[in-house]
Design a protein around this motif. Structure first.
Motif, PDB file in Angstrom:
ATOM      1  N   ALA A 140       0.825  -1.209   0.000  1.00 13.58           N
ATOM      2  CA  ALA A 140       0.000   0.000   0.000  1.00 13.58           C
ATOM      3  C   ALA A 140       0.861   1.262   0.000  1.00 13.58           C
ATOM      4  O   ALA A 140       0.530   2.254  -0.661  1.00 13.58           O
ATOM      5  CB  ALA A 140      -0.930  -0.010   1.218  1.00 13.58           C
ATOM      6  N   GLU A 141       1.977   1.238   0.734  1.00 13.13           N
ATOM      7  CA  GLU A 141       2.883   2.395   0.773  1.00 13.13           C
ATOM      8  C   GLU A 141       3.498   2.646  -0.595  1.00 13.13           C
ATOM      9  O   GLU A 141       3.617   3.801  -1.041  1.00 13.13           O
ATOM     10  CB  GLU A 141       3.981   2.153   1.804  1.00 13.13           C
ATOM     11  CG  GLU A 141       3.481   2.186   3.246  1.00 13.13           C
ATOM     12  CD  GLU A 141       4.527   1.694   4.230  1.00 13.13           C
ATOM     13  OE1 GLU A 141       5.644   1.315   3.781  1.00 13.13           O
ATOM     14  OE2 GLU A 141       4.232   1.660   5.440  1.00 13.13           O
ATOM     15  N   ARG A 142       3.888   1.597  -1.272  1.00  8.96           N
ATOM     16  CA  ARG A 142       4.469   1.756  -2.603  1.00  8.96           C
ATOM     17  C   ARG A 142       3.428   2.238  -3.601  1.00  8.96           C
ATOM     18  O   ARG A 142       3.725   3.057  -4.480  1.00  8.96           O
ATOM     19  CB  ARG A 142       5.090   0.428  -3.061  1.00  8.96           C
ATOM     20  CG  ARG A 142       6.415   0.131  -2.370  1.00  8.96           C
ATOM     21  CD  ARG A 142       6.750  -1.346  -2.409  1.00  8.96           C
ATOM     22  NE  ARG A 142       8.072  -1.627  -1.868  1.00  8.96           N
ATOM     23  CZ  ARG A 142       8.360  -1.623  -0.560  1.00  8.96           C
ATOM     24  NH1 ARG A 142       7.420  -1.330   0.323  1.00  8.96           N
ATOM     25  NH2 ARG A 142       9.574  -1.900  -0.146  1.00  8.96           N
ATOM     26  N   LEU A 143       2.219   1.739  -3.472  1.00 14.89           N
ATOM     27  CA  LEU A 143       1.133   2.176  -4.353  1.00 14.89           C
ATOM     28  C   LEU A 143       0.862   3.663  -4.148  1.00 14.89           C
ATOM     29  O   LEU A 143       0.683   4.411  -5.111  1.00 14.89           O
ATOM     30  CB  LEU A 143      -0.126   1.361  -4.060  1.00 14.89           C
ATOM     31  CG  LEU A 143      -1.293   1.524  -5.042  1.00 14.89           C
ATOM     32  CD1 LEU A 143      -0.894   0.987  -6.410  1.00 14.89           C
ATOM     33  CD2 LEU A 143      -2.516   0.779  -4.521  1.00 14.89           C
ATOM     34  N   ALA A 144       0.833   4.103  -2.875  1.00 12.68           N
ATOM     35  CA  ALA A 144       0.592   5.516  -2.565  1.00 12.68           C
ATOM     36  C   ALA A 144       1.707   6.401  -3.107  1.00 12.68           C
ATOM     37  O   ALA A 144       1.479   7.578  -3.422  1.00 12.68           O
ATOM     38  CB  ALA A 144       0.454   5.703  -1.054  1.00 12.68           C
ATOM     39  N   ALA A 145       2.916   5.850  -3.203  1.00 14.48           N
ATOM     40  CA  ALA A 145       4.058   6.609  -3.710  1.00 14.48           C
ATOM     41  C   ALA A 145       4.129   6.599  -5.234  1.00 14.48           C
ATOM     42  O   ALA A 145       5.061   7.161  -5.822  1.00 14.48           O
ATOM     43  CB  ALA A 145       5.356   6.055  -3.134  1.00 14.48           C
ATOM     44  N   GLY A 146       3.153   5.963  -5.873  1.00 15.94           N
ATOM     45  CA  GLY A 146       3.108   5.939  -7.324  1.00 15.94           C
ATOM     46  C   GLY A 146       4.003   4.906  -7.968  1.00 15.94           C
ATOM     47  O   GLY A 146       4.284   4.989  -9.165  1.00 15.94           O
ATOM     48  N   ARG A 147       4.467   3.922  -7.192  1.00 11.81           N
ATOM     49  CA  ARG A 147       5.330   2.887  -7.748  1.00 11.81           C
ATOM     50  C   ARG A 147       4.517   1.656  -8.123  1.00 11.81           C
ATOM     51  O   ARG A 147       3.414   1.448  -7.627  1.00 11.81           O
ATOM     52  CB  ARG A 147       6.407   2.515  -6.728  1.00 11.81           C
ATOM     53  CG  ARG A 147       7.472   3.595  -6.616  1.00 11.81           C
ATOM     54  CD  ARG A 147       7.942   3.826  -5.224  1.00 11.81           C
ATOM     55  NE  ARG A 147       8.662   2.698  -4.657  1.00 11.81           N
ATOM     56  CZ  ARG A 147       9.146   2.708  -3.414  1.00 11.81           C
ATOM     57  NH1 ARG A 147       8.958   3.754  -2.636  1.00 11.81           N
ATOM     58  NH2 ARG A 147       9.792   1.667  -2.953  1.00 11.81           N
ATOM     59  N   ASN A 148       5.100   0.842  -9.019  1.00 15.76           N
ATOM     60  CA  ASN A 148       4.452  -0.384  -9.488  1.00 15.76           C
ATOM     61  C   ASN A 148       5.330  -1.588  -9.180  1.00 15.76           C
ATOM     62  O   ASN A 148       6.097  -2.045 -10.035  1.00 15.76           O
ATOM     63  CB  ASN A 148       4.174  -0.308 -10.993  1.00 15.76           C
ATOM     64  CG  ASN A 148       3.243   0.833 -11.357  1.00 15.76           C
ATOM     65  OD1 ASN A 148       2.271   1.089 -10.662  1.00 15.76           O
ATOM     66  ND2 ASN A 148       3.557   1.526 -12.439  1.00 15.76           N
ATOM     67  N   PRO A 149       5.270  -2.105  -7.967  1.00 11.98           N
ATOM     68  CA  PRO A 149       6.158  -3.211  -7.595  1.00 11.98           C
ATOM     69  C   PRO A 149       5.737  -4.533  -8.229  1.00 11.98           C
ATOM     70  O   PRO A 149       4.612  -4.685  -8.728  1.00 11.98           O
ATOM     71  CB  PRO A 149       6.001  -3.265  -6.072  1.00 11.98           C
ATOM     72  CG  PRO A 149       4.620  -2.745  -5.824  1.00 11.98           C
ATOM     73  CD  PRO A 149       4.391  -1.691  -6.865  1.00 11.98           C
TER      74      PRO A 149
END
Length: 351
Positions: A208-217
């Motif tokens: 969720a943190e990566r999604l909020a930061a605009g990243r696509n893990p």
């Protein structure tokens, strides 16, 4: 990986399903009736594989010997005591931590209130002291009495400053203790006690943190191959050691990424890089694990080759974890069906 572990479960998800299945396997292997007492015994053993009860059962069943009725009666009583102790101890730990944090918060609030009061009084005293110095200067000029008054007032002001400094230090100390207590609680809630890895909740938060930061893990789902056979043959204590070995291998191969125990014999890895980097890192772990020849510590019996299969999927913009995980899980099933000990990715190629 059995499909049962992926059925919806309102109680506890995949990890709970895995525990149900392990309890059933334990009862079946020992030819134990599914009674509440036997269920409690199996639960106590499987949830505390390093405990005295689990060690006692491992010793009695060494060599494939089943538990006798006398064993069951004795161990069942011990399981009841262990369960009662666990029910008493675990809430106490949580309640103690909560009470400690609350006490420290109350103490911190008291310090702040005192500081506010002292600051207000100190301000008033400064004004009064300044007025007294001015009056003394006018009345006495540069006499000795004036100097003495200035020294007395200055000494009193310094004393109040030092008192305020001590109170600020107390407040800082209280705040640090509270921070450590809350950090301890947060750490307990986000880690897996068996492997020491982050748990499913930590994995979901990180995504969720990566999604909020605009990243696509990328998400990799790894499942130990034929893990049930290891448990059935060598016991759950050995099975837990295998899980720790797989966990360590994944963590070593993916040092810059989040490796979590998702539940049961399933692990999940969150990659910040692209799909190719994720595949390369998992393949290093897969190959390393496949080369190892694990043995039972107590008997030196060869466990054999332990492998795992993996599905890897890259997330798209603003895609929910459930969607990415479902794709990775489907790829994991494909890897299992294709012969295990391999990786399937979005490109539908096996490694």
């Amino acid at each position: 990986m059995p499909p049962l572990e992926h059925l919806p479960d309102a109680v506890g998800g995949i990890a709970t399903r895995a525990l149900y299945k392990r309890i059933g396997d334990f009862l079946f292997a020992q030819a134990m009736a599914p009674t509440p007492a036997n269920y409690a015994l199996a639960y106590a053993v499987l949830t505390d594989p390093a405990g005295d009860l689990a060690k006692s059962i491992a010793a009695r069943t060494d060599g494939g010997v089943r538990l006798s009725q006398r064993d069951l009666d004795e161990l069942g009583l011990r399981a009841e005591r262990a369960a009662a102790a666990g029910q008493d101890a675990e809430p106490d730990k949580v309640e103690l931590l909560a009470a400690r944090a609350q006490s420290q918060m109350d103490g911190f609030t008291d310090v702040v209130v005192r500081m506010h009061s002292h600051t207000r009084d100190f301000g008033r005293e400064l004004i009064a002291s300044a007025d007294a110095i001015e009056r003394s200067r006018v009345e006495q000029g540069s006499s000795r009495l004036f100097v003495d008054d200035v020294a007395r007032i200055t000494s009193a002001m310094i004393g109040r400053v030092r008192e305020a400094e001590h109170q600020l230090e107390d407040a800082r100390h209280e705040a640090e203790e509270l921070r450590q207590a809350l950090e301890e609680a947060r750490g307990d809630a986000l880690s897996d006690p068996l492997t020491g890895l982050p748990n499913r909740r930590a994995f979901e938060q990180a995504f969720a943190e990566r999604l909020a930061a605009g990243r696509n893990p990328c998400v990799a789902v790894c499942d130990v191959d034929h893990f049930k056979a290891v448990n059935d043959r060598f016991g759950h204590a050995v099975g837990d050691r295998v899980l720790r070995a797989v966990a360590a291998t994944l963590a070593d191969a993916c040092p810059d990424h989040l490796v979590a125990r998702h539940g049961g014999e399933e692990f999940a890895v969150l990659f910040d890089g692209d799909l190719a980097q994720a595949i390369a890192a998992i393949d290093v772990a897969r190959a390393t694990m496949a080369r190892r020849r694990l043995r039972v510590r107590e008997s030196d019996e060869l466990i054999g080759t332990v492998t795992f299969s993996t599905g890897i999927s890259a997330s798209n913009h603003a895609e929910r974890l459930e969607q990415v995980f479902e794709r990775a899980d489907a790829l994991l099933y494909a890897a299992k069906a294709a012969g295990r000990d391999r990786i399937f990715s979005d490109a539908e190629t096996a490694i």
